[in-house]
Motif scaffolding. Structure first.
Motif, PDB file in Angstrom:
ATOM      1  N   GLY A  36       0.702  -1.348  -0.073  1.00 32.36           N
ATOM      2  CA  GLY A  36      -0.169  -0.031  -0.093  1.00 32.36           C
ATOM      3  C   GLY A  36       0.812   1.182   0.042  1.00 32.36           C
ATOM      4  N   ARG A  37       2.168   1.180   0.466  1.00 34.50           N
ATOM      5  CA  ARG A  37       2.951   2.272   0.585  1.00 34.50           C
ATOM      6  C   ARG A  37       3.691   2.826  -0.849  1.00 34.50           C
ATOM      7  N   LEU A  38       3.671   1.760  -1.759  1.00 37.11           N
ATOM      8  CA  LEU A  38       4.371   2.150  -3.122  1.00 37.11           C
ATOM      9  C   LEU A  38       3.433   1.316  -4.072  1.00 37.11           C
ATOM     10  N   ARG A  39       3.657   1.969  -5.292  1.00 38.27           N
ATOM     11  CA  ARG A  39       3.038   1.096  -6.396  1.00 38.27           C
ATOM     12  C   ARG A  39       3.943   1.584  -7.656  1.00 38.27           C
ATOM     13  N   TYR A  40       4.052   0.228  -8.194  1.00 35.15           N
ATOM     14  CA  TYR A  40       5.119   0.393  -9.491  1.00 35.15           C
ATOM     15  C   TYR A  40       4.309   1.087 -10.737  1.00 35.15           C
ATOM     16  N   LEU A  41       4.898   1.854 -11.488  1.00 37.55           N
ATOM     17  CA  LEU A  41       4.259   2.270 -12.690  1.00 37.55           C
ATOM     18  C   LEU A  41       3.838   1.101 -13.609  1.00 37.55           C
ATOM     19  N   SER A  42       4.509   0.036 -13.621  1.00 37.13           N
ATOM     20  CA  SER A  42       4.158  -0.913 -14.703  1.00 37.13           C
ATOM     21  C   SER A  42       2.802  -1.561 -14.240  1.00 37.13           C
ATOM     22  N   GLN A  43       2.412  -1.461 -12.690  1.00 35.05           N
ATOM     23  CA  GLN A  43       0.928  -1.921 -12.413  1.00 35.05           C
ATOM     24  C   GLN A  43      -0.067  -0.934 -12.533  1.00 35.05           C
ATOM     25  N   MET A  44       0.348   0.141 -13.085  1.00 31.86           N
ATOM     26  CA  MET A  44      -0.481   1.283 -13.293  1.00 31.86           C
ATOM     27  C   MET A  44      -1.027   1.426 -14.946  1.00 31.86           C
ATOM     28  N   GLU A  45      -2.086   1.858 -15.383  1.00 34.40           N
ATOM     29  CA  GLU A  45      -2.483   2.098 -16.814  1.00 34.40           C
ATOM     30  C   GLU A  45      -2.281   3.737 -16.888  1.00 34.40           C
TER      31      GLU A  45
END
Length: 149
Positions: free
Chosen positions: A1-10
């Motif tokens: 929840g503290r980080l998100r990879y851009l490859s997981q985002m559209e």
């Protein structure tokens, strides 16, 4: 929840422009998630990465993330698969239209660690523009690129 990879985002918007538009789909290089353009792992200076983006010039990616993150972090460089082929690009990273990073990236450069302040930024834009050598070997990796709360 503290980080998100851009490859997981559209991305909200993707724009890709070929240097020469000869109509041959063999020479199209749309951005890739978590892999290189031939399906291989992302690799910078001998280090392999499981997460990240492979981006060819000219590509513009826009991500909307609502201002929930404080930092943008990545390891940036020209992928090892084209090392020594004179790949070079101009990279601009902006947040809500404000320039956060701008500079050239050449295949002779060591990978660069980015740590950018994106506190309050609602829209992140990454532009990989043509460099000095047309679009030859312009394969930029943003390895481990992520936003952090």
């Amino acid at each position: 929840g503290r980080l998100r990879y851009l490859s997981q985002m559209e991305p909200r918007e993707v724009k890709y422009v070929r240097y020469f538009d000869d109509g041959n789909p063999r020479f199209e290089w749309p951005y890739q998630r978590d892999r290189g353009f031939e399906g291989e792992p992302l690799k910078l200076d001998g280090v392999q990465y499981t997460r990240g983006l492979a981006i060819h010039s000219y590509t513009q990616l826009r991500y909307r993330h609502g201002g929930d993150y404080r930092r943008f972090s990545a390891v940036m460089g020209i992928d090892d698969t084209v090392r020594g082929e004179n790949g070079n690009v101009n990279v601009t990273i902006s947040g809500d239209g404000k320039q956060l990073f701008r500079g050239p990236v050449k295949d002779s450069d060591a990978p660069r660690h980015l740590d950018l302040d994106v506190a309050g930024v609602r829209e992140l834009e990454i532009v990989v523009d043509f460099g000095e050598n047309l679009d030859i070997a312009d394969r930029l990796d943003l390895a481990d690129c992520r936003v952090i709360k």
